[in-house]
Each structure stands twice: as structure tokens, then as C-alpha cells.
Design an enzyme around this catalytic site. Structure first.
Site: not given
Ligand code: RB5
Length: 153
Positions: A65, A98
Site C-alpha cells: 500500500c 526468527h
Molecule cells: C492510501 O491513501 C493509503 O492510506 C494506503 O495506501 C496505505 O498507505 C495505508 O496504510
């Protein structure tokens, strides 16, 4: 190994290179999306990837993400999944050796594709060391997981 891969829009810039390096390393990839740069919700990708790992359809998972944090939080809600954000190669292999980490999370807004490739290689090449002290610590984590599950039942 069979590796489940998923990302949201923040991790999208890393997904193609991650899949490429996994295939170069000889692994089978299960692609859970997303399949474009449009804004989506990370739990919709973290949970299916985590479930695939937990039920054995995949040996390990890789989630991306923006920061890696949301994916890690969501994936760790699935019992049997031990996910962490790693933005360095040491953590990526030591987490497996680990701690039994079975899902690697990375942030597409934090690292670039070349470092991501090295982190992925470190993660997939690592195996659990099997030392008693690591087994003992993991057993304590799993005991807590079991307590949570019995409260839910
Ligand atoms: C998206 O804007 C962002 O919040 C997501 O990709 C991520 O970083 C969340 O942890």
C-alpha cells in the site's frame, strides 16, 4: 513457492516489479489485484491475500500500500498470518528466520522498485531457522491468537 500478491493504489507502482522478481526467482504468483491505479480500500486486498496464506492456498504473501502499514494491520487480523512492514533487507529475511513472518508488506510511497526487488528476494530466499528460542517466542504469539479465537467462539 506459491506467493499471493495484492496491493492498493498506493502500492500499485511496485506490483509489476514484485511479480517479475518473484517469477524470476521461480515462484508461482497468485495475483489478487488491484489491477490499476484507481483509488481502492487496502483491506479488500489484504484480507483475501491473508486468507490464502492462512488456508494454505499460498505459502506466503506480499502486500503493498502507500506505507505498508494499513496492509500489515489488516493482514494480521487473519489468524495464522504474521505480517510486517519491511523496508530493509535485514528485516525481510530475519522476520522469516526468527519470527515466522509469512506476509511481507511494503509501501510504494516509501521505497522504489529496486529496493523492493531486493527486499522481496531476501524474503522469499529466507526460511525459518527452527531454533528453540524462536519456536518458544512464536508459540507465545500463537497462544495469544488462540485465546482471542476462543473468546470469539
Ligand atoms: C492510501 O491513501 C493509503 O492510506 C494506503 O495506501 C496505505 O498507505 C495505508 O496504510
Amino acid at each position: 513457492m506459491r506467493i499471493a500478491v495484492g496491493c492498493d493504489h498506493g502500492g500499485w507502482p511496485l506490483k509489476a516489479v514484485v511479480i517479475q522478481v518473484l517469477q524470476e526467482e521461480g515462484h508461482e504468483v497468485l495475483d489478487f489485484g488491484t489491477h490499476g491505479p484507481e483509488r481502492v480500500d487496502y483491506p479488500d486486498y489484504a484480507i483475501p491475500v491473508a486468507q490464502a496464506v492462512a488456508d494454505g492456498r499460498a505459502d506466503r504473501g506480499i502486500l503493498m500500500c502507500g506505507s505498508g502499514v494499513g496492509m500489515s494491520i489488516a493482514a494480521n487480523k487473519v489468524p495464522g498470518v504474521y505480517a510486517s512492514v519491511c523496508h530493509d533487507t535485514y528485516s525481510a529475511h530475519q522476520g522469516v528466520e526468527h519470527d515466522g513472518m509469512n506476509v511481507l508488506c511494503m509501501g510504494g510511497r516509501i521505497i522504489g522498485p529496486e529496493l523492493a526487488k531486493e527486499i522481496v528476494r531476501a524474503f522469499v530466499r529466507a526460511t525459518f531457522s527452527g531454533k528453540d528460542r524462536y519456536r518458544q517466542r512464536i508459540a507465545k504469539v500463537k497462544a495469544q491468537e488462540a485465546r482471542c479465537q476462543s473468546r470469539e467462539a
